[in-house]
Design an enzyme around this catalytic site. Sequence first.
Site, short mmCIF file in Angstrom:
data_model
loop_
_atom_site.label_atom_id
_atom_site.label_comp_id
_atom_site.label_asym_id
_atom_site.label_seq_id
_atom_site.Cartn_x
_atom_site.Cartn_y
_atom_site.Cartn_z
N TYR A 241 34.34 22.50 25.07
CA TYR A 241 33.30 23.30 24.41
C TYR A 241 33.85 24.06 23.21
O TYR A 241 33.30 23.98 22.10
CB TYR A 241 32.63 24.27 25.39
CG TYR A 241 31.72 25.21 24.67
CD1 TYR A 241 30.45 24.82 24.32
CD2 TYR A 241 32.17 26.45 24.26
CE1 TYR A 241 29.62 25.64 23.59
CE2 TYR A 241 31.36 27.29 23.53
CZ TYR A 241 30.09 26.89 23.19
OH TYR A 241 29.29 27.69 22.46
N GLU B 108 33.17 32.31 20.26
CA GLU B 108 32.88 31.30 21.28
C GLU B 108 33.62 31.59 22.58
O GLU B 108 33.10 31.33 23.66
CB GLU B 108 33.23 29.91 20.76
CG GLU B 108 32.40 29.45 19.56
CD GLU B 108 30.92 29.28 19.90
OE1 GLU B 108 30.56 29.33 21.09
OE2 GLU B 108 30.13 29.09 18.96
N ASP C 96 27.00 23.09 26.44
CA ASP C 96 27.04 24.32 27.23
C ASP C 96 25.81 24.35 28.15
O ASP C 96 25.08 23.35 28.26
CB ASP C 96 27.07 25.55 26.32
CG ASP C 96 25.72 25.78 25.68
OD1 ASP C 96 24.98 24.79 25.47
OD2 ASP C 96 25.38 26.94 25.40
#
Length: 368
Positions: A130, A47, A148
Amino acid sequence: MEKTGVSETSKKERRAIRKALVSWFTANQRRLPWRETTDPYHVWVSEVMLQQTQVNTVISYYKRFLDQFPDIFYLAAADAQDVLKCWEGLGYYARARNLHSAARRLVAENQGRIPCEWAAFRKLPGVGDYIASAVLSIAFGKPYPMVDGNVKRVLSRLFAINAPVNRSASYRIFRETARMLLDKTIPGRFNQAVMEVGAIVCKPRRPDCDACPVRRWCRALADDRVAGYPVRIKRTPVPEYRMAIGVVAKGRKLLIVQRPYDGMLGGLWEFPGGVRQSGESAASACARSVGETVGLEVEIESRLTRIRHAYTHFKVVADVFLCRYRGGRVRRNGPIAHQWVLAKGLSRYPLPGSHHKFIPALLENRSI
DNA sequence: AATTCGGGGAG
DNA sequence: CTCCCAGAATT
């Protein structure tokens, strides 16, 4: 009042949308390396790399990174330069520094365990909403919504949200929308389902609405306004700088300098150089800026090439010169370190992407 | 709340 | 060329 938000959608509709998204994901998801695991460290690494970076770019970096740093203890024990070298070319180098720093902190203070609670994980360097939502939902099954670029685009179309996606005040609207739509029984799968729809179907340009699993509920499509979403505010055009870069040779060795760890391209190595002043020739700008950054006197030998490079907020046109060392001792003004290296030794150092545009030409030059 | 952080792929 | 990407930190 116009019906635009998810709050105007009934609970029954929301359930149907969730099911459609997840069913579609089950049947249509791409096989990606980080989907073969729910290991929190692996999810975290993926990520971080995926921030502002496209999937196809990340895949090889992800494999190489985990090959070199298989778990959080390897990463914590690594040298900062080795981590940066592994990140070379991926951009946004603060991501690597923050990930490394966070790994060291968890090893030192938490037995190397990745926190499964929001507050503890979210406060680590480089971990924003996030990343926290991604790791906690995918690795630990916690009900946090990932927001996102894909999610904002899908939601903006699905619910005809007019808040500009690139305005900070809009973030809470999208987060709240995502939170209300989230399937809390399988948050990780649901989050990835929305993002995958955004990546494969609900694309920025030419969205494939015919193949969309939630087209029945899409407000933008119903209004024939899909192309009008997401709403985005325009950016001001970026300036272009003319620069001069000096490859200073002393014997067979070349001078490289290291940039400060904070700021742009932090910790990377480069050839000294600087911005041309108005009315200044490229060659004299090269000699001047080499003098200013490392305190050496050099003679311009030849111009190797001209490169163009685009950053996020400016563009650069740089003339690259081969210079001969003539005198002086290195006195750094700006760089935090310097090194005289053979041309073939350059590959051991993390260098900016711009340098890789002329290093091949440099290596072919006979006078090096 | 806006700006600053890379680099590359798609159109 | 322009746009935008599985964002976070800084100001």
